[in-house]
Scaffold this motif. Structure first.
Motif, PDB file in Angstrom:
ATOM      1  N   ASP A 104       0.828  -1.215   0.000  1.00  0.00           N
ATOM      2  CA  ASP A 104       0.000   0.000   0.000  1.00  0.00           C
ATOM      3  C   ASP A 104       0.862   1.265   0.000  1.00  0.00           C
ATOM      4  O   ASP A 104       0.701   2.156   0.840  1.00  0.00           O
ATOM      5  N   ILE A 105       1.761   1.354  -0.932  1.00  0.00           N
ATOM      6  CA  ILE A 105       2.725   2.454  -0.988  1.00  0.00           C
ATOM      7  C   ILE A 105       2.024   3.791  -1.237  1.00  0.00           C
ATOM      8  O   ILE A 105       1.163   3.903  -2.107  1.00  0.00           O
ATOM      9  N   LYS A 106       2.410   4.772  -0.459  1.00  0.00           N
ATOM     10  CA  LYS A 106       1.996   6.173  -0.644  1.00  0.00           C
ATOM     11  C   LYS A 106       3.266   7.001  -0.781  1.00  0.00           C
ATOM     12  O   LYS A 106       4.255   6.761  -0.076  1.00  0.00           O
ATOM     13  N   VAL A 107       3.238   7.977  -1.679  1.00  0.00           N
ATOM     14  CA  VAL A 107       4.392   8.830  -1.941  1.00  0.00           C
ATOM     15  C   VAL A 107       4.079  10.236  -1.459  1.00  0.00           C
ATOM     16  O   VAL A 107       3.115  10.846  -1.919  1.00  0.00           O
ATOM     17  N   ASP A 108       4.876  10.729  -0.530  1.00  0.00           N
ATOM     18  CA  ASP A 108       4.737  12.099  -0.032  1.00  0.00           C
ATOM     19  C   ASP A 108       5.901  12.904  -0.600  1.00  0.00           C
ATOM     20  O   ASP A 108       7.011  12.883  -0.068  1.00  0.00           O
ATOM     21  N   LYS A 109       5.628  13.590  -1.714  1.00  0.00           N
ATOM     22  CA  LYS A 109       6.690  14.326  -2.409  1.00  0.00           C
ATOM     23  C   LYS A 109       7.201  15.509  -1.596  1.00  0.00           C
ATOM     24  O   LYS A 109       8.377  15.843  -1.666  1.00  0.00           O
ATOM     25  N   SER A 110       6.335  16.153  -0.820  1.00  0.00           N
ATOM     26  CA  SER A 110       6.785  17.324  -0.049  1.00  0.00           C
ATOM     27  C   SER A 110       7.744  16.915   1.074  1.00  0.00           C
ATOM     28  O   SER A 110       8.720  17.608   1.337  1.00  0.00           O
ATOM     29  N   LYS A 111       7.500  15.770   1.715  1.00  0.00           N
ATOM     30  CA  LYS A 111       8.379  15.296   2.791  1.00  0.00           C
ATOM     31  C   LYS A 111       9.429  14.298   2.297  1.00  0.00           C
ATOM     32  O   LYS A 111      10.298  13.886   3.060  1.00  0.00           O
ATOM     33  N   LYS A 112       9.299  13.896   1.034  1.00  0.00           N
ATOM     34  CA  LYS A 112      10.188  12.901   0.418  1.00  0.00           C
ATOM     35  C   LYS A 112      10.227  11.615   1.233  1.00  0.00           C
ATOM     36  O   LYS A 112      11.275  11.109   1.618  1.00  0.00           O
ATOM     37  N   ILE A 113       9.011  11.086   1.460  1.00  0.00           N
ATOM     38  CA  ILE A 113       8.856   9.862   2.238  1.00  0.00           C
ATOM     39  C   ILE A 113       7.947   8.888   1.489  1.00  0.00           C
ATOM     40  O   ILE A 113       6.927   9.285   0.926  1.00  0.00           O
ATOM     41  N   LEU A 114       8.339   7.607   1.512  1.00  0.00           N
ATOM     42  CA  LEU A 114       7.479   6.527   1.037  1.00  0.00           C
ATOM     43  C   LEU A 114       6.871   5.874   2.267  1.00  0.00           C
ATOM     44  O   LEU A 114       7.577   5.572   3.231  1.00  0.00           O
ATOM     45  N   THR A 115       5.574   5.656   2.237  1.00  0.00           N
ATOM     46  CA  THR A 115       4.889   5.008   3.345  1.00  0.00           C
ATOM     47  C   THR A 115       4.417   3.638   2.880  1.00  0.00           C
ATOM     48  O   THR A 115       3.803   3.513   1.822  1.00  0.00           O
ATOM     49  N   SER A 116       4.732   2.615   3.667  1.00  0.00           N
ATOM     50  CA  SER A 116       4.302   1.257   3.390  1.00  0.00           C
ATOM     51  C   SER A 116       3.437   0.803   4.556  1.00  0.00           C
ATOM     52  O   SER A 116       3.853   0.897   5.712  1.00  0.00           O
ATOM     53  N   SER A 117       2.231   0.320   4.282  1.00  0.00           N
ATOM     54  CA  SER A 117       1.301  -0.073   5.335  1.00  0.00           C
ATOM     55  C   SER A 117       0.850  -1.507   5.142  1.00  0.00           C
ATOM     56  O   SER A 117       0.586  -1.936   4.022  1.00  0.00           O
TER      57      SER A 117
END
Length: 145
Positions: A104-117
């Motif tokens: 369930d990858i989410k890309v946060d371009k402003s914080k430059k973080i990949l989130t995996s849930s």
């Protein structure tokens, strides 16, 4: 289209087990074999994004998990501008994330973080991945609820 004006056509072959990537500028073809396909024939999909925040377009192949289908498993491919090829983003083994794969990858371009849930037992887990100064993927934080 890449920021260097390269364009790529990506297609599945061999029953979704191989990706064929053709560079329309150079006519070079790259084959990526042994994709992580569903063993229960759940369809694979492509997603375009900049997964390493370098300004070049990357992509991911994903499918829902083969269990109850509660999350989506991602295999991410990063564009290497030097050789104009895509390379599999390796899941870092030197960390202790709650999810043992990219889910369930989410890309946060402003914080430059990949989130995996993912879900483990009765808990939901979220791993926050970022890139260090050497452009290596590292685990920044893990949350469980």
């Amino acid at each position: 289209m890449q920021k260097d004006k390269s364009e790529f056509k990506v297609s599945f072959v061999d029953g979704f087990e191989t990706l064929k990537i053709k560079n329309s500028k150079t006519k070079q073809v790259q084959l990526i074999n042994n994709l992580e396909a569903s063993i229960t024939d759940k369809p694979s999909h492509l997603e375009i994004n900049d997964y390493n925040f370098d300004g070049f377009t990357d992509f991911a192949v994903y499918h829902t998990d083969d269990g109850m289908g509660v999350y989506t498993i991602y295999q991410i491919f990063i564009f290497n501008p030097k050789n104009k090829q895509f390379e599999s983003l390796k899941f870092p083994s030197n960390f202790n994330p709650q999810c043992d794969m990219f889910c369930d990858i989410k890309v946060d371009k402003s914080k430059k973080i990949l989130t995996s849930s993912c879900r483990g037992g009765a808990k939901f887990h979220t791993d926050f991945w970022k890139y260090d100064k050497n452009k290596k993927l590292i685990l920044a934080q893990t949350l469980s609820d």
